[in-house]
Design a protein around this motif. Sequence first.
Motif, PDB file in Angstrom:
ATOM      1  N   GLY A  46       0.790  -1.232   0.000  1.00 19.84           N
ATOM      2  CA  GLY A  46       0.000   0.000   0.000  1.00 19.84           C
ATOM      3  C   GLY A  46       0.817   1.274   0.000  1.00 19.84           C
ATOM      4  N   SER A  47       2.151   1.141  -0.045  1.00 19.95           N
ATOM      5  CA  SER A  47       3.019   2.318  -0.026  1.00 19.95           C
ATOM      6  C   SER A  47       3.599   2.574  -1.411  1.00 19.95           C
ATOM      7  N   GLU A  48       4.324   3.660  -1.522  1.00 23.29           N
ATOM      8  CA  GLU A  48       5.016   4.041  -2.750  1.00 23.29           C
ATOM      9  C   GLU A  48       4.038   4.501  -3.840  1.00 23.29           C
ATOM     10  N   MET A  49       4.557   4.636  -5.058  1.00 20.19           N
ATOM     11  CA  MET A  49       3.809   5.250  -6.154  1.00 20.19           C
ATOM     12  C   MET A  49       2.615   4.397  -6.596  1.00 20.19           C
ATOM     13  N   VAL A  50       1.535   5.091  -6.972  1.00 16.16           N
ATOM     14  CA  VAL A  50       0.362   4.428  -7.531  1.00 16.16           C
ATOM     15  C   VAL A  50       0.702   3.887  -8.917  1.00 16.16           C
ATOM     16  N   LEU A  51       0.211   2.692  -9.218  1.00 14.33           N
ATOM     17  CA  LEU A  51       0.473   2.048 -10.510  1.00 14.33           C
ATOM     18  C   LEU A  51      -0.572   2.511 -11.523  1.00 14.33           C
ATOM     19  N   VAL A  52      -0.205   3.510 -12.286  1.00 12.51           N
ATOM     20  CA  VAL A  52      -1.127   4.147 -13.230  1.00 12.51           C
ATOM     21  C   VAL A  52      -0.919   3.551 -14.623  1.00 12.51           C
ATOM     22  N   PRO A  53      -1.989   3.247 -15.335  1.00 10.38           N
ATOM     23  CA  PRO A  53      -1.837   2.738 -16.701  1.00 10.38           C
ATOM     24  C   PRO A  53      -0.942   3.645 -17.550  1.00 10.38           C
TER      25      PRO A  53
END
Length: 269
Positions: free
Chosen positions: A208-215
């Motif tokens: 739940g940490s670090e950068m969001v996985l964006v398409p």
Amino acid sequence: MDKLDIKLWTLASKGQIVPDRSLLKTPEQIEMIKKSAALNTAVLDHVAAHIHAGMSTAEIDKLVYDFTTEHGGIPAPLNYEGFPKSVCTSINNVICHGIPSEHEILIDGDIINVDVSTILNGYFSDASRMFTIGEVSPEAERIVRVTKECVELGLKAAKPWGHLGDIAYAINSHAQENGYSVVEEIGGHGIGLEFHEEPFVSYVTPKGSEMVLVPGMMFTIEPMINQGSPEFYVDEDNGWTVYTDDDGLSAQIEYMVLIKEDGVEVLTK
């Protein structure tokens, strides 16, 4: 602002780490990067077909250079920040950045990571594989197998709109459950338009940490799994080769992945 900008802004306003739009690859860029990735995979397949006991790591370097250039590519490591060869060859207790040499001969029982990175028409790709030479010890076989499992579990944990930490948690948990450690200071990276882009991809951060996985995001999953301590040192003479501090075995497998709206695509492995 389009819908994606609004979603990214909303996530950022809630304290989430989101990628800059420049890190999200366009369909046109993805098409070109995939061509580079296809060549990168072909190079690794070429190495797999020829690697054997008795050959030097310099011969592996020549295989990589010749095949890459004959197919219109450039080996990305060659002269990158002074790195002198076309590929990294890391044997046994070498964690990463092993420099090919005529004096380094593969023998039965060795495990070796061959890390291939390719530039094709200005687009970058990257992946590595572990190879076992002849009959290896149960300990060597096991660390290679568990490292592969770690990468596959990390890949399974990667989901659009999840987090980089989800990948790290899956990898670190499996490594620790098997009595191994994960190197903390060296990780994966964004890739595609440059050899190394943001984000830095850690394999020891919480779920739940670090950068969001964006398409549109593209990066490597490449944990370095150590038999003993995660500590390491860098060869003082060449400034590149990273060794385990306790002389234990280390293994690494690298996939290059693309986050899509409906899942994750492996581009090269």
